[in-house]
Design a protein around this motif. Sequence first.
Motif, mmCIF file in Angstrom:
data_model
loop_
_atom_site.group_PDB
_atom_site.id
_atom_site.type_symbol
_atom_site.label_atom_id
_atom_site.label_comp_id
_atom_site.label_asym_id
_atom_site.label_seq_id
_atom_site.Cartn_x
_atom_site.Cartn_y
_atom_site.Cartn_z
ATOM 1 N N ARG A 72 0.831 -1.218 0.000
ATOM 2 C CA ARG A 72 0.000 0.000 0.000
ATOM 3 C C ARG A 72 0.864 1.266 0.000
ATOM 4 O O ARG A 72 0.503 2.274 -0.599
ATOM 5 N N LEU A 73 2.001 1.202 0.663
ATOM 6 C CA LEU A 73 2.888 2.360 0.714
ATOM 7 C C LEU A 73 3.638 2.596 -0.599
ATOM 8 O O LEU A 73 3.973 3.737 -0.921
ATOM 9 N N THR A 74 3.912 1.519 -1.353
ATOM 10 C CA THR A 74 4.880 1.646 -2.447
ATOM 11 C C THR A 74 4.394 1.288 -3.848
ATOM 12 O O THR A 74 4.914 1.850 -4.814
ATOM 13 N N LEU A 75 3.489 0.350 -4.002
ATOM 14 C CA LEU A 75 3.152 -0.142 -5.344
ATOM 15 C C LEU A 75 2.694 0.983 -6.264
ATOM 16 O O LEU A 75 1.827 1.779 -5.906
ATOM 17 N N GLY A 76 3.304 1.032 -7.448
ATOM 18 C CA GLY A 76 2.953 2.034 -8.435
ATOM 19 C C GLY A 76 3.523 3.410 -8.152
ATOM 20 O O GLY A 76 3.298 4.346 -8.915
ATOM 21 N N LEU A 97 9.758 7.841 0.221
ATOM 22 C CA LEU A 97 8.448 7.816 -0.421
ATOM 23 C C LEU A 97 8.184 9.155 -1.107
ATOM 24 O O LEU A 97 8.827 10.161 -0.775
ATOM 25 N N PRO A 98 7.222 9.204 -2.039
ATOM 26 C CA PRO A 98 6.930 10.462 -2.734
ATOM 27 C C PRO A 98 6.578 11.622 -1.793
ATOM 28 O O PRO A 98 6.829 12.777 -2.124
ATOM 29 N N ASP A 99 6.037 11.321 -0.602
ATOM 30 C CA ASP A 99 5.681 12.400 0.331
ATOM 31 C C ASP A 99 6.861 12.831 1.209
ATOM 32 O O ASP A 99 6.708 13.652 2.107
ATOM 33 N N GLY A 100 8.047 12.271 0.945
ATOM 34 C CA GLY A 100 9.253 12.672 1.672
ATOM 35 C C GLY A 100 9.600 11.824 2.879
ATOM 36 O O GLY A 100 10.664 11.977 3.461
ATOM 37 N N ARG A 101 8.713 10.900 3.263
ATOM 38 C CA ARG A 101 8.999 10.036 4.426
ATOM 39 C C ARG A 101 9.961 8.927 4.037
ATOM 40 O O ARG A 101 9.963 8.440 2.917
ATOM 41 N N SER A 102 10.714 8.495 5.022
ATOM 42 C CA SER A 102 11.567 7.315 4.868
ATOM 43 C C SER A 102 10.672 6.079 4.788
ATOM 44 O O SER A 102 9.783 5.898 5.636
ATOM 45 N N LEU A 103 10.902 5.225 3.799
ATOM 46 C CA LEU A 103 10.132 3.977 3.715
ATOM 47 C C LEU A 103 10.392 3.114 4.937
ATOM 48 O O LEU A 103 9.461 2.509 5.482
ATOM 49 N N SER A 104 11.619 3.059 5.402
ATOM 50 C CA SER A 104 11.942 2.256 6.584
ATOM 51 C C SER A 104 11.128 2.722 7.786
ATOM 52 O O SER A 104 10.515 1.917 8.491
ATOM 53 N N CYS A 105 11.098 4.031 8.010
ATOM 54 C CA CYS A 105 10.345 4.587 9.145
ATOM 55 C C CYS A 105 8.842 4.373 8.966
ATOM 56 O O CYS A 105 8.141 4.050 9.934
ATOM 57 N N ALA A 106 8.346 4.534 7.752
ATOM 58 C CA ALA A 106 6.916 4.343 7.497
ATOM 59 C C ALA A 106 6.513 2.889 7.735
ATOM 60 O O ALA A 106 5.444 2.616 8.295
ATOM 61 N N ALA A 107 7.362 1.944 7.338
ATOM 62 C CA ALA A 107 7.069 0.523 7.556
ATOM 63 C C ALA A 107 7.049 0.200 9.049
ATOM 64 O O ALA A 107 6.181 -0.548 9.519
ATOM 65 N N ILE A 108 7.967 0.784 9.803
ATOM 66 C CA ILE A 108 7.997 0.575 11.255
ATOM 67 C C ILE A 108 6.740 1.164 11.890
ATOM 68 O O ILE A 108 6.059 0.520 12.687
ATOM 69 N N ALA A 109 6.421 2.405 11.530
ATOM 70 C CA ALA A 109 5.261 3.094 12.112
ATOM 71 C C ALA A 109 3.956 2.357 11.823
ATOM 72 O O ALA A 109 3.050 2.342 12.653
#
Length: 129
Positions: A72-76, A97-109
């Motif tokens: 959901r965070l990354t596809l497409g 991510l496109p919104d500027g967040r770290s993918l690693s941090c977003a996955a943890i959160a």
Amino acid sequence: MMPQLPPFECEVVRVHDGDGPLWCRSGEKVRVAGIQAPDFEDAAPCRRPAARRTAYTCNDVAARRSQQIVSRLTLGRRLICQPTGRSYSRIVARCTLPDGRSLSCAAIAAGAAVRWDRYWREYGMGECR
């Protein structure tokens, strides 16, 4: 650690599990830096009887949930990824991510993964906001 390479763009077309690999349209496979997510029971580390697990055991239900969250965070979407090393045939990278967040941090959160301290420090991941 690999020599400093320039960042690259990854349009994500497939997600294996919460820490990768993520398949980019351009063909790269990316292992998300600094995190660990549940593995599917048929994953290579799960098949090795002496495999040392740090945060998760192999669990298909948890792995599927983690995969769905990261999908959901990354596809497409187009991520900007900074290579930090290699793991098997994958590029290990800090991705944004496109919104500027770290993918690693977003996955943890989102509960898809946990911080893998050893690699978090090695890859200079910094703090999550």
